[in-house]
Design a protein around this motif. Structure first.
Motif, PDB file in Angstrom:
ATOM      1  N   GLU A 122       0.872  -1.154   0.000  1.00 55.20           N
ATOM      2  CA  GLU A 122       0.000   0.000   0.000  1.00 55.20           C
ATOM      3  C   GLU A 122       0.919   1.216   0.000  1.00 55.20           C
ATOM      4  O   GLU A 122       2.118   1.096   0.245  1.00 55.20           O
ATOM      5  CB  GLU A 122      -0.888   0.042   1.255  1.00 55.20           C
ATOM      6  CG  GLU A 122      -1.897  -1.083   1.310  1.00 55.20           C
ATOM      7  CD  GLU A 122      -2.771  -1.037   2.543  1.00 55.20           C
ATOM      8  OE1 GLU A 122      -3.994  -1.079   2.370  1.00 55.20           O
ATOM      9  OE2 GLU A 122      -2.230  -0.966   3.667  1.00 55.20           O
ATOM     10  N   GLU A 145     -12.154  -4.405   5.518  1.00 57.05           N
ATOM     11  CA  GLU A 145     -10.843  -4.896   5.936  1.00 57.05           C
ATOM     12  C   GLU A 145     -11.080  -6.117   6.818  1.00 57.05           C
ATOM     13  O   GLU A 145     -11.876  -6.056   7.761  1.00 57.05           O
ATOM     14  CB  GLU A 145     -10.088  -3.848   6.759  1.00 57.05           C
ATOM     15  CG  GLU A 145      -9.717  -2.602   5.986  1.00 57.05           C
ATOM     16  CD  GLU A 145      -8.405  -2.706   5.231  1.00 57.05           C
ATOM     17  OE1 GLU A 145      -7.739  -3.756   5.309  1.00 57.05           O
ATOM     18  OE2 GLU A 145      -8.059  -1.713   4.571  1.00 57.05           O
ATOM     19  N   THR A 175      -1.772   8.782  -0.431  1.00 59.79           N
ATOM     20  CA  THR A 175      -2.162   7.543   0.238  1.00 59.79           C
ATOM     21  C   THR A 175      -3.126   6.729  -0.614  1.00 59.79           C
ATOM     22  O   THR A 175      -4.131   7.252  -1.100  1.00 59.79           O
ATOM     23  CB  THR A 175      -2.801   7.857   1.609  1.00 59.79           C
ATOM     24  OG1 THR A 175      -1.866   8.621   2.379  1.00 59.79           O
ATOM     25  CG2 THR A 175      -3.152   6.592   2.357  1.00 59.79           C
ATOM     26  N   ASN A 202      -5.244  -1.489  11.621  1.00 59.41           N
ATOM     27  CA  ASN A 202      -6.213  -1.006  10.644  1.00 59.41           C
ATOM     28  C   ASN A 202      -7.281  -0.073  11.197  1.00 59.41           C
ATOM     29  O   ASN A 202      -7.519   0.963  10.605  1.00 59.41           O
ATOM     30  CB  ASN A 202      -6.880  -2.181   9.923  1.00 59.41           C
ATOM     31  CG  ASN A 202      -5.997  -2.760   8.842  1.00 59.41           C
ATOM     32  OD1 ASN A 202      -5.069  -2.114   8.385  1.00 59.41           O
ATOM     33  ND2 ASN A 202      -6.282  -3.969   8.445  1.00 59.41           N
ATOM     34  N   ILE A 209       1.346   4.839   1.830  1.00 61.27           N
ATOM     35  CA  ILE A 209       0.872   5.660   2.946  1.00 61.27           C
ATOM     36  C   ILE A 209       1.832   6.827   3.100  1.00 61.27           C
ATOM     37  O   ILE A 209       3.029   6.628   3.303  1.00 61.27           O
ATOM     38  CB  ILE A 209       0.776   4.836   4.245  1.00 61.27           C
ATOM     39  CG1 ILE A 209      -0.192   3.665   4.031  1.00 61.27           C
ATOM     40  CG2 ILE A 209       0.336   5.707   5.416  1.00 61.27           C
ATOM     41  CD1 ILE A 209      -0.248   2.674   5.158  1.00 61.27           C
ATOM     42  N   ASP A 264      -5.729   3.501  12.049  1.00 65.72           N
ATOM     43  CA  ASP A 264      -5.011   4.162  10.972  1.00 65.72           C
ATOM     44  C   ASP A 264      -5.858   4.410   9.727  1.00 65.72           C
ATOM     45  O   ASP A 264      -5.596   5.339   8.990  1.00 65.72           O
ATOM     46  CB  ASP A 264      -3.779   3.352  10.566  1.00 65.72           C
ATOM     47  CG  ASP A 264      -2.703   3.354  11.631  1.00 65.72           C
ATOM     48  OD1 ASP A 264      -2.803   4.158  12.570  1.00 65.72           O
ATOM     49  OD2 ASP A 264      -1.766   2.550  11.518  1.00 65.72           O
ATOM     50  N   LYS A 265      -6.845   3.581   9.488  1.00 66.22           N
ATOM     51  CA  LYS A 265      -7.571   3.673   8.220  1.00 66.22           C
ATOM     52  C   LYS A 265      -8.964   4.281   8.315  1.00 66.22           C
ATOM     53  O   LYS A 265      -9.489   4.741   7.310  1.00 66.22           O
ATOM     54  CB  LYS A 265      -7.643   2.294   7.564  1.00 66.22           C
ATOM     55  CG  LYS A 265      -6.253   1.821   7.144  1.00 66.22           C
ATOM     56  CD  LYS A 265      -6.315   0.553   6.352  1.00 66.22           C
ATOM     57  CE  LYS A 265      -4.924   0.190   5.860  1.00 66.22           C
ATOM     58  NZ  LYS A 265      -4.937  -1.031   5.049  1.00 66.22           N
ATOM     59  N   TYR A 303     -10.407   6.321   5.066  1.00 65.37           N
ATOM     60  CA  TYR A 303     -11.481   5.879   4.178  1.00 65.37           C
ATOM     61  C   TYR A 303     -12.617   6.898   4.120  1.00 65.37           C
ATOM     62  O   TYR A 303     -13.170   7.154   3.050  1.00 65.37           O
ATOM     63  CB  TYR A 303     -12.025   4.511   4.606  1.00 65.37           C
ATOM     64  CG  TYR A 303     -11.148   3.360   4.164  1.00 65.37           C
ATOM     65  CD1 TYR A 303     -10.777   3.198   2.833  1.00 65.37           C
ATOM     66  CD2 TYR A 303     -10.692   2.422   5.084  1.00 65.37           C
ATOM     67  CE1 TYR A 303      -9.979   2.142   2.438  1.00 65.37           C
ATOM     68  CE2 TYR A 303      -9.899   1.359   4.691  1.00 65.37           C
ATOM     69  CZ  TYR A 303      -9.539   1.225   3.365  1.00 65.37           C
ATOM     70  OH  TYR A 303      -8.750   0.178   2.961  1.00 65.37           O
ATOM     71  N   TYR A 325      -4.913   2.830  -0.228  1.00 70.27           N
ATOM     72  CA  TYR A 325      -5.095   1.609   0.550  1.00 70.27           C
ATOM     73  C   TYR A 325      -5.595   0.501  -0.362  1.00 70.27           C
ATOM     74  O   TYR A 325      -6.252   0.738  -1.371  1.00 70.27           O
ATOM     75  CB  TYR A 325      -6.122   1.815   1.669  1.00 70.27           C
ATOM     76  CG  TYR A 325      -5.669   2.730   2.778  1.00 70.27           C
ATOM     77  CD1 TYR A 325      -4.360   2.750   3.237  1.00 70.27           C
ATOM     78  CD2 TYR A 325      -6.585   3.567   3.406  1.00 70.27           C
ATOM     79  CE1 TYR A 325      -3.974   3.580   4.275  1.00 70.27           C
ATOM     80  CE2 TYR A 325      -6.209   4.403   4.450  1.00 70.27           C
ATOM     81  CZ  TYR A 325      -4.901   4.400   4.876  1.00 70.27           C
ATOM     82  OH  TYR A 325      -4.520   5.228   5.894  1.00 70.27           O
TER      83      TYR A 325
END
Length: 180
Positions: free
Chosen positions: A22, A104, A75, A114, A24, A117-118, A122, A77
């Motif tokens: 990915e 995820e 970024t 996850n 980032i 951080d995501k 998203y 993902y």
């Protein structure tokens, strides 16, 4: 390994790598090898989404891992499953144009990474309405959904999960082998 890459540079670089990455903050980040349980749950998630789309007649497509969700200029993902709505993606596309649902599936290495951080990443994507975090250790899905200017979160361990938009429903029992 290159340090900071543009999206185009990253894609060219990643195509030459034997492993998955990915991007980032402009930097390539290696994705961990997957364990069998992770792969099993991920496959069931994709199949449940695909069936739900067909049942609802939604103008969407369930895509398995390998599809990118572009968060911002630095970024990108690669979730385990995406529901992309609208016109079908080009066969040569690498990114979901309209990712409405992002999933995820947690692995032991990402159980604590996850979610924190995501989540905000998203939901910076205007199209994303739902972010599901599926556990492989227990029968549990954390469902984050957009509600106006807020993100509403709930933990689901039994029954249906309504994903509207795009107007589909998946049942928790369909995500876990041997569950009823």
């Amino acid at each position: 390994m290159p340090q900071r890459l543009t999206r185009a540079e990253f894609r060219r670089w990643a195509e030459q790598q034997p492993d998955r990455y990915e991007r980032i903050g402009g930097e390539p980040v290696a994705m961990s090898p997957e364990r069998i349980q992770h792969v099993r749950v991920k496959a069931r998630v994709w199949a449940a989404l695909d069936r739900a789309i067909a049942t609802a007649g939604a103008d969407c497509e369930a895509l398995s891992d390998g599809v990118t969700v572009e968060i911002d200029e630095d970024t990108d993902y690669e979730p385990d499953a995406v529901v992309n709505c609208g016109p079908p993606a080009s066969p040569d596309a690498t990114a979901a144009a309209n990712p409405v649902v992002v999933v995820e599936v947690l692995s032991p290495g990402t159980q604590s990474i996850n979610p924190s951080d995501k989540l905000s990443g998203y939901f910076r994507v205007a199209a994303v309405q739902h972010y599901l975090i599926v556990s492989t250790r227990k029968r549990e899905v954390v469902h984050h959904r957009r509600d106006g200017n807020q993100i509403v979160s709930r933990i689901v361990n039994i029954g249906p999960i309504a994903l509207d938009p795009p107007g589909i429903t998946v049942d928790i029992a369909d995500l876990y082998p041997g569950s009823t």
